[in-house]
Scaffold this motif. Structure first.
Motif, PDB file in Angstrom:
ATOM      1  N   PHE A 149       0.921  -1.113  -0.031  1.00 25.35           N
ATOM      2  CA  PHE A 149       0.005  -0.013   0.045  1.00 25.35           C
ATOM      3  C   PHE A 149       0.774   1.400  -0.032  1.00 25.35           C
ATOM      4  CE2 PHE A 149      -2.599  -3.344   2.163  1.00 25.35           C
ATOM      5  CZ  PHE A 149      -3.532  -3.232   1.306  1.00 25.35           C
ATOM      6  N   THR A 150       0.723   2.073  -1.202  1.00 27.50           N
ATOM      7  CA  THR A 150       1.727   3.171  -1.125  1.00 27.50           C
ATOM      8  C   THR A 150       0.988   4.618  -1.116  1.00 27.50           C
ATOM      9  OG1 THR A 150       1.307   3.316  -3.756  1.00 27.50           O
ATOM     10  CG2 THR A 150       2.887   1.706  -2.913  1.00 27.50           C
ATOM     11  N   THR A 151       1.867   5.548  -0.629  1.00 28.46           N
ATOM     12  CA  THR A 151       1.488   6.966  -0.460  1.00 28.46           C
ATOM     13  C   THR A 151       1.286   7.782  -1.431  1.00 28.46           C
ATOM     14  OG1 THR A 151       3.674   7.601   0.256  1.00 28.46           O
ATOM     15  CG2 THR A 151       2.386   6.819   1.950  1.00 28.46           C
ATOM     16  N   THR A 152       2.182   7.279  -2.500  1.00 29.78           N
ATOM     17  CA  THR A 152       2.273   8.142  -3.577  1.00 29.78           C
ATOM     18  C   THR A 152       2.554   7.447  -4.983  1.00 29.78           C
ATOM     19  OG1 THR A 152       4.629   8.531  -3.610  1.00 29.78           O
ATOM     20  CG2 THR A 152       3.367  10.291  -2.505  1.00 29.78           C
ATOM     21  N   PRO A 153       2.294   7.955  -6.267  1.00 29.45           N
ATOM     22  CA  PRO A 153       2.576   7.422  -7.471  1.00 29.45           C
ATOM     23  C   PRO A 153       4.235   6.955  -7.461  1.00 29.45           C
ATOM     24  CG  PRO A 153       1.002   9.058  -7.708  1.00 29.45           C
ATOM     25  CD  PRO A 153       1.503   9.150  -6.416  1.00 29.45           C
ATOM     26  N   LEU A 154       4.741   7.645  -7.110  1.00 28.40           N
ATOM     27  CA  LEU A 154       6.352   7.442  -7.162  1.00 28.40           C
ATOM     28  C   LEU A 154       6.700   6.076  -6.284  1.00 28.40           C
ATOM     29  CD1 LEU A 154       9.368   7.972  -7.886  1.00 28.40           C
ATOM     30  CD2 LEU A 154       9.363   9.816  -6.093  1.00 28.40           C
ATOM     31  N   ALA A 155       6.273   6.116  -5.123  1.00 32.84           N
ATOM     32  CA  ALA A 155       6.377   4.716  -4.264  1.00 32.84           C
ATOM     33  C   ALA A 155       5.881   3.591  -5.005  1.00 32.84           C
ATOM     34  CB  ALA A 155       5.786   5.043  -3.038  1.00 32.84           C
ATOM     35  N   SER A 156       4.828   3.710  -5.758  1.00 35.15           N
ATOM     36  CA  SER A 156       4.347   2.673  -6.505  1.00 35.15           C
ATOM     37  C   SER A 156       5.294   2.254  -7.728  1.00 35.15           C
ATOM     38  CB  SER A 156       2.804   2.818  -7.142  1.00 35.15           C
ATOM     39  OG  SER A 156       1.957   2.926  -6.215  1.00 35.15           O
ATOM     40  N   GLU A 157       5.800   3.183  -8.270  1.00 38.41           N
ATOM     41  CA  GLU A 157       6.724   3.179  -9.478  1.00 38.41           C
ATOM     42  C   GLU A 157       8.001   2.675  -8.752  1.00 38.41           C
ATOM     43  OE1 GLU A 157       7.542   6.857 -11.272  1.00 38.41           O
ATOM     44  OE2 GLU A 157       5.436   7.323 -11.649  1.00 38.41           O
ATOM     45  N   ASN A 158       8.591   2.895  -7.783  1.00 37.80           N
ATOM     46  CA  ASN A 158       9.779   2.310  -6.897  1.00 37.80           C
ATOM     47  C   ASN A 158       9.623   0.628  -6.950  1.00 37.80           C
ATOM     48  OD1 ASN A 158      11.118   4.932  -6.896  1.00 37.80           O
ATOM     49  ND2 ASN A 158      10.223   4.999  -4.533  1.00 37.80           N
ATOM     50  N   LEU A 159       8.256   0.527  -6.462  1.00 42.15           N
ATOM     51  CA  LEU A 159       8.235  -1.081  -6.365  1.00 42.15           C
ATOM     52  C   LEU A 159       8.517  -1.957  -7.656  1.00 42.15           C
ATOM     53  CD1 LEU A 159       5.338  -0.725  -3.550  1.00 42.15           C
ATOM     54  CD2 LEU A 159       7.931  -1.848  -2.985  1.00 42.15           C
ATOM     55  N   MET A 160       7.675  -1.321  -8.501  1.00 37.98           N
ATOM     56  CA  MET A 160       7.568  -1.945  -9.864  1.00 37.98           C
ATOM     57  C   MET A 160       8.998  -2.109 -10.561  1.00 37.98           C
ATOM     58  SD  MET A 160       3.557  -1.136 -11.263  1.00 37.98           S
ATOM     59  CE  MET A 160       3.643   0.506 -10.427  1.00 37.98           C
ATOM     60  N   PHE A 171      -1.876   2.144  -4.827  1.00 41.48           N
ATOM     61  CA  PHE A 171      -1.649   3.503  -4.742  1.00 41.48           C
ATOM     62  C   PHE A 171      -3.182   3.862  -3.828  1.00 41.48           C
ATOM     63  CE2 PHE A 171      -2.406   7.753  -6.087  1.00 41.48           C
ATOM     64  CZ  PHE A 171      -1.747   8.424  -5.122  1.00 41.48           C
ATOM     65  N   VAL A 172      -2.938   4.128  -2.378  1.00 42.09           N
ATOM     66  CA  VAL A 172      -4.026   4.443  -1.467  1.00 42.09           C
ATOM     67  C   VAL A 172      -4.011   5.794  -0.910  1.00 42.09           C
ATOM     68  CG1 VAL A 172      -4.700   1.945  -1.220  1.00 42.09           C
ATOM     69  CG2 VAL A 172      -2.933   3.242   0.456  1.00 42.09           C
ATOM     70  N   GLY A 173      -2.760   6.421  -0.787  1.00 43.10           N
ATOM     71  CA  GLY A 173      -2.708   7.553  -0.146  1.00 43.10           C
ATOM     72  C   GLY A 173      -2.042   7.514   1.222  1.00 43.10           C
ATOM     73  N   ASN A 174      -2.061   8.209   2.050  1.00 46.16           N
ATOM     74  CA  ASN A 174      -1.254   8.636   3.485  1.00 46.16           C
ATOM     75  C   ASN A 174      -2.138   8.350   4.738  1.00 46.16           C
ATOM     76  OD1 ASN A 174       0.532   9.127   5.387  1.00 46.16           O
ATOM     77  ND2 ASN A 174       1.580  10.546   4.237  1.00 46.16           N
ATOM     78  N   VAL A 175      -1.856   7.116   5.211  1.00 51.36           N
ATOM     79  CA  VAL A 175      -2.572   6.960   6.696  1.00 51.36           C
ATOM     80  C   VAL A 175      -2.445   7.898   7.567  1.00 51.36           C
ATOM     81  CG1 VAL A 175      -3.022   4.593   6.377  1.00 51.36           C
ATOM     82  CG2 VAL A 175      -0.962   5.209   7.331  1.00 51.36           C
ATOM     83  N   MET A 176      -1.282   8.408   7.691  1.00 52.16           N
ATOM     84  CA  MET A 176      -0.889   9.556   8.799  1.00 52.16           C
ATOM     85  C   MET A 176      -1.807  10.762   8.369  1.00 52.16           C
ATOM     86  SD  MET A 176       3.228   9.488   9.205  1.00 52.16           S
ATOM     87  CE  MET A 176       3.265  10.664  10.683  1.00 52.16           C
ATOM     88  N   VAL A 177      -1.930  11.075   7.111  1.00 53.83           N
ATOM     89  CA  VAL A 177      -3.069  12.061   6.919  1.00 53.83           C
ATOM     90  C   VAL A 177      -4.475  11.935   7.524  1.00 53.83           C
ATOM     91  CG1 VAL A 177      -4.152  13.398   5.095  1.00 53.83           C
ATOM     92  CG2 VAL A 177      -1.541  12.802   4.989  1.00 53.83           C
ATOM     93  N   ASP A 178      -4.775  10.564   7.525  1.00 54.51           N
ATOM     94  CA  ASP A 178      -6.009  10.390   8.147  1.00 54.51           C
ATOM     95  C   ASP A 178      -6.052  10.495   9.444  1.00 54.51           C
ATOM     96  OD1 ASP A 178      -6.275   9.027   5.367  1.00 54.51           O
ATOM     97  OD2 ASP A 178      -6.924   7.100   6.016  1.00 54.51           O
ATOM     98  N   THR A 179      -4.848  10.110  10.196  1.00 51.77           N
ATOM     99  CA  THR A 179      -4.916  10.369  11.629  1.00 51.77           C
ATOM    100  C   THR A 179      -4.959  11.959  11.910  1.00 51.77           C
ATOM    101  OG1 THR A 179      -3.711   8.587  11.967  1.00 51.77           O
ATOM    102  CG2 THR A 179      -3.711  10.138  13.579  1.00 51.77           C
ATOM    103  N   LEU A 180      -4.296  12.858  11.136  1.00 58.10           N
ATOM    104  CA  LEU A 180      -4.182  14.227  11.237  1.00 58.10           C
ATOM    105  C   LEU A 180      -5.321  14.772  10.980  1.00 58.10           C
ATOM    106  CD1 LEU A 180      -1.979  16.431  11.859  1.00 58.10           C
ATOM    107  CD2 LEU A 180      -2.040  16.813   9.390  1.00 58.10           C
TER     108      LEU A 180
END
Length: 369
Positions: A149-160, A171-180
């Motif tokens: 589960f990635t925070t950004t498209p770049l993180a998804s690209e890194n994995l691939m 690519f789902v977004g940032n769980v820390m932002v949910d908490t904030l």
């Protein structure tokens, strides 16, 4: 289905809180999804651990493995042994790990050796700095996990680029932002605010804990002196990380407007950040929070695993050399700092997406807990 959720350190607690809330919401709709919360014990300080559970409405862990350890290797070894016993005694369908701390890597290794699938939340972020223990933890975790589960498209690209199959990356977004976003209205004014008569947007916040900044006495002393000298007399509130305190105890006195205090709880710390003029840090997670709040952020590191906070957000990476602080502060006080924008899918709904995807992936494997 049965989930085992792992948490061990402050950043983990912030990330699991909205995931657990999303699971509870799913259960109310009749979904068969149960979880067991495992605290490895990696962080044991009350301000760094217990207060986060209380303030973020995280249920008490089903078990605390008590894995501290004097060194990183001792800590990892302790987690490996204790978590294996945990999984053998409490079988599960999926182990969910978050972030990049020692607990993340160690619990992933244990699960995979027991043929249990692993989901990694905040997968794919890279600093490419092998001096960072977190980078080692991230890469090892992502090499053997099953769902990413990635925070950004770049993180998804890194994995691939590293060979992870496209269908395993979400690519789902940032769980820390949910908490904030979920807790923004609950931020608490810490005692230091009234004690030091702080005023909104008329003080700065400082955090330092990375080895490159704090492990060498002269370096941290020079950094603090540069910050204090160039802050235009603004108070600088400095919640001191336990790692940093060990070095500061060896040093002499600092200017009065450098206000050193113990670590703060989540709600107190983010109250300080939200009302500050600017933040100086070497933390990756804080750069995400300042980006969401629109607060100027200066990062004392040579690289970052969160480049979106620079390209889109309010963060600037200035390196670890103390002489870089003066020109950066001049830019800040001249009013020339960028405004920043919010990255894609940092909308407070990341945890819902994660839980929905997990449910879909295991819809044919649901069992009673």
């Amino acid at each position: 289905m049965k989930l085992t959720i792992v948490a061990g350190a402050r950043p983990n607690f912030v990330k699991i809180a909205p995931i657990i809330a999303a699971i509870e919401a799913e259960k109310l709709t009749g979904k068969d999804i149960m979880y067991r919360l495992v605290h490895t014990g990696q962080h044991y300080d009350a301000k760094m651990s217990a207060s986060f559970f209380e303030q973020l409405n995280i249920p008490n862990p089903d078990v605390n493995l008590g894995c501290t350890g004097a060194t990183q290797s001792e800590q990892v070894a302790s987690i490996l042994i204790a978590f294996e016993k945990e999984l053998l005694e409490h079988p599960t369908d999926l182990v969910l790990v978050v972030g990049d701390v020692n607990s993340t890597m160690a619990c992933t290794i244990v699960a995979k050796k027991l043929q249990i699938k692993v989901a990694h939340v905040e997968a794919g972020i890279r600093s490419y700095d092998w001096s960072m223990p977190e980078e080692i933890n991230r890469v090892i975790t992502d090499r053997i996990a099953d769902y990413f589960f990635t925070t950004t498209p770049l993180a998804s690209e890194n994995l691939m680029k590293e060979g992870v199959a496209n269908e395993k990356v979400f690519f789902v977004g940032n769980v820390m932002v949910d908490t904030l976003l979920q807790n923004k209205k609950r931020f608490l004014q810490p005692e230091v605010f009234a004690q030091k008569k702080l005023e909104q947007k008329k003080y700065m916040v400082l955090t330092l804990h990375r080895p490159a900044n704090v492990d060498e006495e002269n370096n941290i002393k020079n950094i603090l002196e540069e910050i204090a000298t160039n802050s235009n007399g603004l108070p600088i509130v400095f919640p001191v990380h336990p790692r940093t305190k060990k070095q500061l105890d060896k040093l002499g006195d600092f200017p009065e407007h450098l206000i050193m205090i113990p670590p703060l709880s989540y709600l107190e710390f983010n109250y300080l950040v939200e009302n500050s003029f600017a933040v100086v840090t070497d933390s990756g997670g804080i750069t995400e929070e300042t980006t969401m709040m629109g607060i100027p952020c200066i990062t004392l590191r040579d690289n970052t695993e969160r480049p979106e906070t620079i390209t889109l957000g309010t963060n600037e990476l200035i390196g670890t050399a103390p002489e870089n602080i003066q020109p950066t502060f001049q830019k800040l006080f001249a009013g020339n700092w960028k405004k920043g924008t919010v990255p894609e899918l940092w909308d407070g709904k990341t945890s819902e997406r994660i839980v929905n995807i997990i449910s879909e992936q295991f819809q044919e494997k649901r069992t009673l807990y």
